[in-house]
Design a protein around this motif. Structure first.
Motif, PDB file in Angstrom:
ATOM      1  N   GLU A  22      40.299  32.156 -14.359  1.00  0.00           N
ATOM      2  CA  GLU A  22      41.588  32.004 -14.912  1.00  0.00           C
ATOM      3  C   GLU A  22      42.767  31.691 -13.625  1.00  0.00           C
ATOM      4  N   SER A  23      42.337  31.717 -12.400  1.00  0.00           N
ATOM      5  CA  SER A  23      43.462  31.644 -11.459  1.00  0.00           C
ATOM      6  C   SER A  23      44.068  30.250 -11.316  1.00  0.00           C
ATOM      7  N   ASP A  24      45.344  30.305 -10.879  1.00  0.00           N
ATOM      8  CA  ASP A  24      46.040  29.171 -10.621  1.00  0.00           C
ATOM      9  C   ASP A  24      45.558  28.162  -9.225  1.00  0.00           C
ATOM     10  N   ASP A  25      44.561  28.769  -8.682  1.00  0.00           N
ATOM     11  CA  ASP A  25      44.070  28.007  -7.398  1.00  0.00           C
ATOM     12  C   ASP A  25      43.068  27.248  -7.749  1.00  0.00           C
ATOM     13  N   ALA A  26      43.148  25.863  -7.603  1.00  0.00           N
ATOM     14  CA  ALA A  26      42.004  25.026  -8.228  1.00  0.00           C
ATOM     15  C   ALA A  26      40.696  25.527  -7.363  1.00  0.00           C
ATOM     16  N   VAL A  35      39.738  22.676 -18.732  1.00  0.00           N
ATOM     17  CA  VAL A  35      40.522  22.878 -17.472  1.00  0.00           C
ATOM     18  C   VAL A  35      40.709  21.595 -16.807  1.00  0.00           C
ATOM     19  N   ASP A  69      43.164  19.208 -18.565  1.00  0.00           N
ATOM     20  CA  ASP A  69      44.603  19.638 -18.455  1.00  0.00           C
ATOM     21  C   ASP A  69      45.133  19.565 -16.972  1.00  0.00           C
ATOM     22  N   ARG A  70      44.227  19.409 -15.893  1.00  0.00           N
ATOM     23  CA  ARG A  70      44.620  19.236 -14.505  1.00  0.00           C
ATOM     24  C   ARG A  70      44.751  17.577 -14.391  1.00  0.00           C
TER      25      ARG A  70
END
Length: 208
Positions: free
Chosen positions: A20-24, A103, A106-107
């Motif tokens: 769930e991190s913001d770091d890819a 994910v 979405d990116r």
């Protein structure tokens, strides 16, 4: 080194949170590690997994290739064992794969291989980079000594200890022969020594 007891619970919680991190890179590391833990994949196999290798209706993934760095980073169309294998996974893992695919969408990254599941920028993930990232993630959370291979080792060890037959475990992790599995994990087969003692006692009493 296999992961046991409290560390195993901490590890699964860590992977769930990191996805769930913001770091890819953290997200990709956690996702690949989940595949290593729950499906026994090698790091290169996790990097090579494509969307079309996932068969949700059958609750399984097809392990058909591996990413290698020697001779230039590329996806090899066969595994270390030279043959493909089907690995059954739980619905929990199927859902995690679906969530991770969302994910990636979405990116909005343009993937080099349109179906890659483990990627930060659309290109192939380097197994060495993924391994380093996982090791750093564990150290940051006080779980030193664990490597990406620990996940695969944990998968096989825990299954053997739970009584799953060595042939099934061998097929899941892609060993060339069940003898390899027995050589690496035979010492954790449950009750082996106790059973041997019972058998010999029966023989000594004339009942063998």
């Amino acid at each position: 080194q296999a992961v046991f007891d409290e560390d195993c619970e901490r590890l699964t919680q860590m992977l769930s949170g990191s996805m769930e991190s913001d770091d890819a890179m953290e997200v990709e590391t956690a996702f690949a590690a989940l595949l290593g833990l729950y499906a026994g994949l090698r790091v290169g196999e996790a990097c090579a997994l494509r969307k079309k290798d996932v068969q949700p209706a059958l609750s399984r993934v097809m392990v058909r290739g591996t990413v290698v760095e020697k001779g230039g980073l590329h996806r090899q169309a066969h595994t270390k064992g030279k043959k493909s294998r089907a690995v059954s996974v739980s619905e929990e893992v199927v859902e995690a794969i679906r969530a991770h695919e969302r994910v990636l969408l979405d990116r909005g990254i343009a993937r080099q291989d349109k179906s890659l599941l483990v990627t930060v920028d659309g290109s192939l993930m380097r197994p060495s980079k993924l391994s380093q990232s996982f090791g750093a993630m564990c150290r940051e959370r006080g779980m030193r000594g664990y490597t990406f291979h620990s996940l695969r080792h944990t998968h096989a060890t825990q299954l053997i200890m739970a009584g799953v037959d060595p042939k099934t475990v061998s097929e899941r992790v892609g060993h060339a022969a069940v003898t390899t599995t027995l050589k690496e994990y035979g010492h954790v087969l449950p009750g082996r020594d106790a059973r041997a003692a019972e058998v010999f006692s029966e023989i000594a009493r004339g009942g063998g």
